[in-house]
Design a protein around this motif. Sequence first.
Motif, PDB file in Angstrom:
ATOM      1  N   LEU A 146      10.278-103.458-101.112  1.00  0.00           N
ATOM      2  CA  LEU A 146      10.372-103.245-102.542  1.00  0.00           C
ATOM      3  C   LEU A 146       9.989-104.253-103.373  1.00  0.00           C
ATOM      4  O   LEU A 146      10.043-105.498-102.916  1.00  0.00           O
ATOM      5  CB  LEU A 146      11.776-102.938-103.058  1.00  0.00           C
ATOM      6  CG  LEU A 146      12.487-101.652-102.592  1.00  0.00           C
ATOM      7  CD1 LEU A 146      13.934-101.570-103.060  1.00  0.00           C
ATOM      8  CD2 LEU A 146      11.615-100.353-103.501  1.00  0.00           C
ATOM      9  N   GLY A 147       9.180-104.236-104.586  1.00  0.00           N
ATOM     10  CA  GLY A 147       8.762-105.104-105.461  1.00  0.00           C
ATOM     11  C   GLY A 147       9.989-105.542-106.345  1.00  0.00           C
ATOM     12  O   GLY A 147      11.138-105.068-106.030  1.00  0.00           O
ATOM     13  N   PRO A 148       9.865-106.202-107.200  1.00  0.00           N
ATOM     14  CA  PRO A 148      10.979-106.797-108.078  1.00  0.00           C
ATOM     15  C   PRO A 148      11.494-105.673-108.848  1.00  0.00           C
ATOM     16  O   PRO A 148      10.838-104.614-109.462  1.00  0.00           O
ATOM     17  CB  PRO A 148      10.410-107.923-109.077  1.00  0.00           C
ATOM     18  CG  PRO A 148       8.909-107.474-108.983  1.00  0.00           C
ATOM     19  CD  PRO A 148       8.556-106.913-107.674  1.00  0.00           C
ATOM     20  N   GLU A 149      12.750-105.835-109.157  1.00  0.00           N
ATOM     21  CA  GLU A 149      13.356-104.881-110.236  1.00  0.00           C
ATOM     22  C   GLU A 149      12.984-105.068-111.723  1.00  0.00           C
ATOM     23  O   GLU A 149      12.941-106.131-112.144  1.00  0.00           O
ATOM     24  CB  GLU A 149      15.021-105.075-110.074  1.00  0.00           C
ATOM     25  CG  GLU A 149      15.762-104.529-108.854  1.00  0.00           C
ATOM     26  CD  GLU A 149      15.684-102.828-108.903  1.00  0.00           C
ATOM     27  OE1 GLU A 149      15.541-102.264-109.738  1.00  0.00           O
ATOM     28  OE2 GLU A 149      15.930-102.381-107.519  1.00  0.00           O
ATOM     29  N   PRO A 150      12.600-104.219-112.340  1.00  0.00           N
ATOM     30  CA  PRO A 150      11.866-104.305-113.582  1.00  0.00           C
ATOM     31  C   PRO A 150      12.993-104.732-114.594  1.00  0.00           C
ATOM     32  O   PRO A 150      12.717-105.337-115.585  1.00  0.00           O
ATOM     33  CB  PRO A 150      11.469-102.884-113.905  1.00  0.00           C
ATOM     34  CG  PRO A 150      12.170-101.784-113.101  1.00  0.00           C
ATOM     35  CD  PRO A 150      12.538-102.536-111.865  1.00  0.00           C
ATOM     36  N   LEU A 151      14.102-104.567-114.370  1.00  0.00           N
ATOM     37  CA  LEU A 151      15.323-104.879-115.354  1.00  0.00           C
ATOM     38  C   LEU A 151      15.812-106.284-115.102  1.00  0.00           C
ATOM     39  O   LEU A 151      16.857-106.442-115.829  1.00  0.00           O
ATOM     40  CB  LEU A 151      16.115-103.731-115.743  1.00  0.00           C
ATOM     41  CG  LEU A 151      15.709-102.542-116.406  1.00  0.00           C
ATOM     42  CD1 LEU A 151      16.687-101.342-116.517  1.00  0.00           C
ATOM     43  CD2 LEU A 151      14.818-102.935-117.555  1.00  0.00           C
ATOM     44  N   SER A 152      15.602-106.655-113.749  1.00  0.00           N
ATOM     45  CA  SER A 152      16.168-108.085-113.593  1.00  0.00           C
ATOM     46  C   SER A 152      15.931-109.054-114.370  1.00  0.00           C
ATOM     47  O   SER A 152      14.622-109.143-114.838  1.00  0.00           O
ATOM     48  CB  SER A 152      15.768-108.262-112.066  1.00  0.00           C
ATOM     49  OG  SER A 152      16.098-109.656-111.457  1.00  0.00           O
TER      50      SER A 152
END
Length: 296
Positions: A146-152
């Motif tokens: 998985l790539g980064p969480e967009p709301l992180s």
Amino acid sequence: MPELPEVAGLSAFLGTQLRGAVLTKIQIVSFAVLKTADPPYSVLEGRTITGVERRGKFIIVDAGGTYLAFHLAKAGWLRYTESPTHAQLSRGKGYIAARLEFTRAGPDAASGEAHLGIDLTEAGTKKSLALYVVRDPVEIPGIASLGPEPLSPSFDLDAFAGILSTSTQQIKGLLRNQGVIAGIGNAYSDEILHAARISPFAIAKSLGPDAVKVLYDSMHSVLGAAVAEAVGKAPNELKDAKRSTMRVHGRTGQPCPVCGDTVREVSFADRSLQYCPTCQTGGKILADRRTSRFLK
């Protein structure tokens, strides 16, 4: 397909309902749903649920250090009940892929035990719903990649701009790529691009700094509002909540709520995208790509 907001809603709901409950029985109904063999799924029976979390579009149930994770894929869903039947299901038949049964202590001694049930269901003939039993969630390839969480908070504008600056991918496909950004699918990529007034076929690295910032802000506003709408709702309310917030996705032929132009569609082999020509493409009607390999 459930995406980040709906999966966040499901995860929050299950965390509230299942934390402290004991998983008493698992039935694997579909031959294809279980993707792991070691440890066997039977080791979860009798374990207490200590937490539920989301990663991308995966829901991960922590059963005291052994994890049950599932991905609902395109046509999967979750049905929750506080009146389970305890019936033995026939394998390989019907739309139920797996059934989980739980008991939870009542709030006081007089209340007795509560019985809870979850069915993982999947419509259609193409079976993609996946269930895993692992010692560590990163053992699941789809989670490990998985790539980064967009709301992180750690995924800031500079990190987003860095991803876009080197990509020759069309922006619609990039937003949906789980190895690039986790959790965004077909519906919310349509909504984010409409909010940002960007064509779904724009090449990622062609976007200038101003467009990148607008897209980043739109990603946060669209997803943030959808998560706020989803969290606190029961599973049977989430689909209608999602549909009610869509401005262009699934609204082909309807007027754009921003400019009044007609929402258009581009069809592919197994999905479609929706957009507003006036808001996103300078009035240009995008060609139908029904036979294209784009977004497969």
